[in-house]
Design a protein around this motif. Sequence first.
Motif, mmCIF file in Angstrom:
data_model
loop_
_atom_site.group_PDB
_atom_site.id
_atom_site.type_symbol
_atom_site.label_atom_id
_atom_site.label_comp_id
_atom_site.label_asym_id
_atom_site.label_seq_id
_atom_site.Cartn_x
_atom_site.Cartn_y
_atom_site.Cartn_z
ATOM 1 N N SER A 98 2.127 -5.017 -8.175
ATOM 2 C CA SER A 98 1.824 -4.028 -7.137
ATOM 3 C C SER A 98 2.591 -2.727 -7.350
ATOM 4 N N ILE A 99 3.716 -2.793 -8.019
ATOM 5 C CA ILE A 99 4.529 -1.600 -8.250
ATOM 6 C C ILE A 99 3.736 -0.568 -9.033
ATOM 7 N N ARG A 156 14.929 -8.329 0.556
ATOM 8 C CA ARG A 156 15.474 -7.463 -0.494
ATOM 9 C C ARG A 156 17.001 -7.468 -0.457
ATOM 10 N N LYS A 189 9.658 2.002 -3.698
ATOM 11 C CA LYS A 189 9.193 0.859 -4.491
ATOM 12 C C LYS A 189 10.394 -0.009 -4.847
ATOM 13 N N TYR A 190 10.236 -1.300 -4.654
ATOM 14 C CA TYR A 190 11.277 -2.241 -5.053
ATOM 15 C C TYR A 190 11.197 -2.442 -6.564
ATOM 16 N N PHE A 223 2.798 -9.507 -6.562
ATOM 17 C CA PHE A 223 3.804 -8.627 -5.973
ATOM 18 C C PHE A 223 4.433 -7.736 -7.040
ATOM 19 N N GLU A 224 4.762 -8.319 -8.189
ATOM 20 C CA GLU A 224 5.359 -7.544 -9.268
ATOM 21 C C GLU A 224 4.396 -6.470 -9.779
ATOM 22 N N SER A 241 4.070 2.063 -0.604
ATOM 23 C CA SER A 241 5.431 1.541 -0.794
ATOM 24 C C SER A 241 5.359 0.023 -0.906
ATOM 25 N N SER A 242 6.402 -0.570 -1.409
ATOM 26 C CA SER A 242 6.449 -2.032 -1.552
ATOM 27 C C SER A 242 6.332 -2.724 -0.195
ATOM 28 N N MET A 292 10.386 -7.725 -6.430
ATOM 29 C CA MET A 292 9.031 -7.983 -5.947
ATOM 30 C C MET A 292 8.548 -9.369 -6.355
#
Length: 161
Positions: free
Chosen positions: A22-23, A115, A78-79, A19-20, A29-30, A84
């Motif tokens: 993926s940014i 979030r 993006k988070y 997940f991290e 988008s997240s 993430m």
Amino acid sequence: MRKFDKDGLILCEMQGQVFEMSIETTSTSSEIFIRRFMQSIIAKSLDSGDILQTNIQPKDIFERIVEQYGESKYGSVKYSPNEMYWIGYIYRYFSYTYEKSSSQVYKIIKPKELRKLFFAYHTMDPSQAIERILEAKGYPINEEEELKRQYEIFRRIRKGN
């Protein structure tokens, strides 16, 4: 409920890393990435634990998702990396300990909701965070509670007849 063990930790850390990453790795988008991931074939492999028998690395998981869904540039929000990682970890922890599929967990709580809870819950033990989330949503925390709830419903129906 399943006890959190070494396998669970490996799976949680792997999903958190994916997940991290993926940014930087994806152009969606997240939220779109999370939705695709949680409903993917690779998520099912994490659910079953089969992925532990492979040598797959977090970076390889993106290729599998692109193979399944194709490239996408949809969305732009993006988070943060910390958000993430935590969201990925919490989703996997929830799935692993409650023995629910990624898709079931995703239906219970969406990324936007997680979030919003990040700042309040990210320092908590994952089990406590999940219990609070479930409690706030009115979901039973364990099987015993669910059986009691179902019994009460049955009892009320029977009294009404």
